[in-house]
Design a protein around this motif. Structure first.
Motif, mmCIF file in Angstrom:
data_model
loop_
_atom_site.group_PDB
_atom_site.id
_atom_site.type_symbol
_atom_site.label_atom_id
_atom_site.label_comp_id
_atom_site.label_asym_id
_atom_site.label_seq_id
_atom_site.Cartn_x
_atom_site.Cartn_y
_atom_site.Cartn_z
ATOM 1 N N ASN A 122 3.045 -6.776 8.444
ATOM 2 C CA ASN A 122 3.840 -7.517 7.462
ATOM 3 C C ASN A 122 3.795 -9.015 7.726
ATOM 4 O O ASN A 122 3.683 -9.822 6.796
ATOM 5 N N GLU A 315 0.476 5.421 -8.800
ATOM 6 C CA GLU A 315 0.024 4.814 -7.552
ATOM 7 C C GLU A 315 -0.428 5.875 -6.551
ATOM 8 O O GLU A 315 -1.439 5.703 -5.865
ATOM 9 N N HIS A 367 13.851 -0.350 -0.688
ATOM 10 C CA HIS A 367 12.389 -0.236 -0.564
ATOM 11 C C HIS A 367 11.787 0.546 -1.728
ATOM 12 O O HIS A 367 10.793 1.248 -1.568
ATOM 13 N N LEU A 384 8.789 -5.804 0.077
ATOM 14 C CA LEU A 384 7.516 -5.591 0.770
ATOM 15 C C LEU A 384 7.540 -4.244 1.487
ATOM 16 O O LEU A 384 6.584 -3.483 1.434
ATOM 17 N N LYS A 387 4.537 -0.576 5.901
ATOM 18 C CA LYS A 387 3.142 -0.218 5.598
ATOM 19 C C LYS A 387 3.037 1.255 5.212
ATOM 20 O O LYS A 387 2.299 1.606 4.280
ATOM 21 N N GLU A 389 5.167 3.094 3.724
ATOM 22 C CA GLU A 389 5.673 3.300 2.366
ATOM 23 C C GLU A 389 4.666 2.824 1.330
ATOM 24 O O GLU A 389 4.482 3.470 0.291
ATOM 25 N N ARG A 390 4.024 1.706 1.607
ATOM 26 C CA ARG A 390 2.979 1.226 0.686
ATOM 27 C C ARG A 390 1.804 2.194 0.662
ATOM 28 O O ARG A 390 1.235 2.464 -0.405
ATOM 29 N N VAL A 395 6.140 2.063 -2.788
ATOM 30 C CA VAL A 395 6.551 0.688 -3.097
ATOM 31 C C VAL A 395 5.556 0.149 -4.121
ATOM 32 O O VAL A 395 4.496 -0.368 -3.769
ATOM 33 N N THR A 396 5.881 0.311 -5.381
ATOM 34 C CA THR A 396 4.947 -0.021 -6.458
ATOM 35 C C THR A 396 5.087 -1.480 -6.885
ATOM 36 O O THR A 396 6.083 -2.137 -6.599
ATOM 37 N N GLU A 399 0.993 -4.295 -5.022
ATOM 38 C CA GLU A 399 -0.335 -3.996 -4.502
ATOM 39 C C GLU A 399 -0.985 -5.227 -3.875
ATOM 40 O O GLU A 399 -1.741 -5.120 -2.910
ATOM 41 N N CYS A 401 0.761 -7.533 -2.441
ATOM 42 C CA CYS A 401 1.665 -7.943 -1.353
ATOM 43 C C CYS A 401 2.112 -9.391 -1.522
ATOM 44 O O CYS A 401 2.177 -10.164 -0.547
#
Length: 411
Positions: A122, A315, A367, A384, A387, A389-390, A395-396, A399, A401
């Motif tokens: 992050n 996603e 989140h 943000l 990681k 979760e992305r 976390v839409t 993409e 960031c």
């Protein structure tokens, strides 16, 4: 020479500023005077200008001399007074970084939350944000940067180098106490953070921000905490599960219950932080209000809408993952024994949002990113997050960031 203007009234300060600029920047007067709305004047001798100062100190032949206590250049003082429409007193007290003069202002406002820079991936993302993209823009940071004070300071300083102005409220992670021998309690740490921000020039109070030559918006931070159903069932955003599965282990799983240390005070934690907003809520705001908090203000913002669910499914499909619905049934996304709504937010926050007449309210904490309009207010969550979760497609809308532009609204 350093001219300390802090004890002068605004009109006197303005006069002194103009006199110093006439003396120190004569070679560029044709560029500077239009920015001050001053007519071009005849050339005058240095002795005349020095006499007007009535300062009593010897002048030096140095065009780089400073005229504010914030180490800001002469050109910068003039430009900022015009561009940001701050008072002279504000310009002296608030450190501003150098920016090129512009004749027309078009300033955007971006928002993000839950940076969690304790995780290297992050921090790497944030370090990639460049002033080339945001140097004239403002950033709202809606909490959960880090629980480390040195790292928090480092991160906010970096953001100040990238953005024209940075606005911030602490989240729950900032109030964690990992070293009780060094940090007394979570309330004391909160006020230490606010003091640190003021010294840095990171804004934690309402401020009018000029977004164009003819328009401004109010950026309004709102401090907050959540109410659990045990603390205040009327204020809590708690949603009792219809078909509970197993024991509710939320209390033991929630790290605030292990890392926050609370002193004794009357009332709930939610009401304590809400009371800190009393003066903010009494103000009259004549321009659009962009408010922000870390915690959620409404129960209906907790659960995802159909549109948000569809975005998550899209996603996850892009990432080659199974349906979120199926994954959730298996407990792969949200543990069945944990109920986030216990710690989501509070209703008193929504009352304050309505009281100040917010056009947009930014929040974080969950989140899960959202952008909805409810009863005339646009609610935006742009986290943000972590990681993992992305990588799970949860976390839409982030993409790239990057922070999300919230003003002017992108249609």
């Amino acid at each position: 020479m350093l001219y300390n203007l802090g004890d002068m009234n605004p009109s006197t300060e303005q006069s002194v500023l103009k006199n110093k600029i006439k003396l120190l920047l004569k070679p560029k007067m044709k560029e500077i005077l239009p920015l001050m709305d001053m007519p071009e004047i005849e050339s005058e001798t240095e002795s005349d200008s020095v006499a007007e100062d009535n300062d009593g100190d010897d002048e030096e032949e140095n065009d780089d001399r400073e005229i504010t206590t914030s180490n800001t250049s002469n050109t910068e003082v003039v430009r900022r007074l015009r561009a940001s429409q701050l008072t002279v007193e504000d310009s002296v007290q608030r450190p501003m970084k150098l920016r090129p003069a512009v004749s027309a202002i078009m300033r955007r406002v971006f928002a993000i939350s839950d940076l969690h820079v304790d995780y290297k991936e992050n921090m790497d993302i944030i370090q990639q944000w460049s002033p080339m993209d945001y140097e004239n823009d403002a950033l709202i940071v809606a909490g959960d940067v880090t629980d480390s004070l040195p790292l928090l300071q480092q991160t906010l300083q970096h953001l100040q180098q990238v953005f024209f102005r940075v606005y911030y409220v602490p989240g729950n992670h900032e109030l964690w106490i990992r070293k009780p021998e060094q940090e007394k309690d979570s309330i004391t740490k909160f006020h230490q953070i606010i003091t640190m921000c003021k010294e840095m020039g990171v804004v934690t109070e309402p401020e009018s921000l000029c977004v164009s030559n003819m328009a401004a918006v109010w950026i309004v931070p709102l401090f907050s905490w959540y109410s659990t159903p045990e603390e205040d069932s009327e204020d809590s955003l708690y949603i009792k599960p219809q078909n509970p599965v197993g024991e509710d282990k939320s209390h033991n799983m929630w790290m605030d219950n292990h890392l926050c240390i609370w002193p004794s005070f009357e009332g709930t934690r939610s009401k304590y932080f809400a009371n800190l907003n009393s003066q903010t809520c009494m103000k009259q705001y004549t321009d659009p209000v962009l408010s922000f908090s870390h915690f959620l203000p409404r129960t209906d913002l907790v659960k995802p809408s159909d549109k948000e669910l569809a975005e998550i499914e899209t996603e996850r499909k892009r990432l080659g993952l199974e349906s979120a619905v199926e994954a959730n049934k298996k407990g792969h996304i949200n543990p069945r024994s944990f109920n986030f709504t216990r710690y989501a937010g509070c209703k008193v926050l929504e009352a304050q949002i309505r009281q100040i007449g917010s056009s947009v309210h930014v929040f974080g904490h969950q989140h899960r990113n959202k952008d909805r309009r409810v009863d005339g207010v646009r609610y935006v969550s742009h986290c943000l997050g972590y990681k993992r979760e992305r990588a799970a497609g949860l976390v839409t809308g982030i993409e790239d960031c990057a922070p999300k532009q919230i003003w002017p609204d992108i249609v």
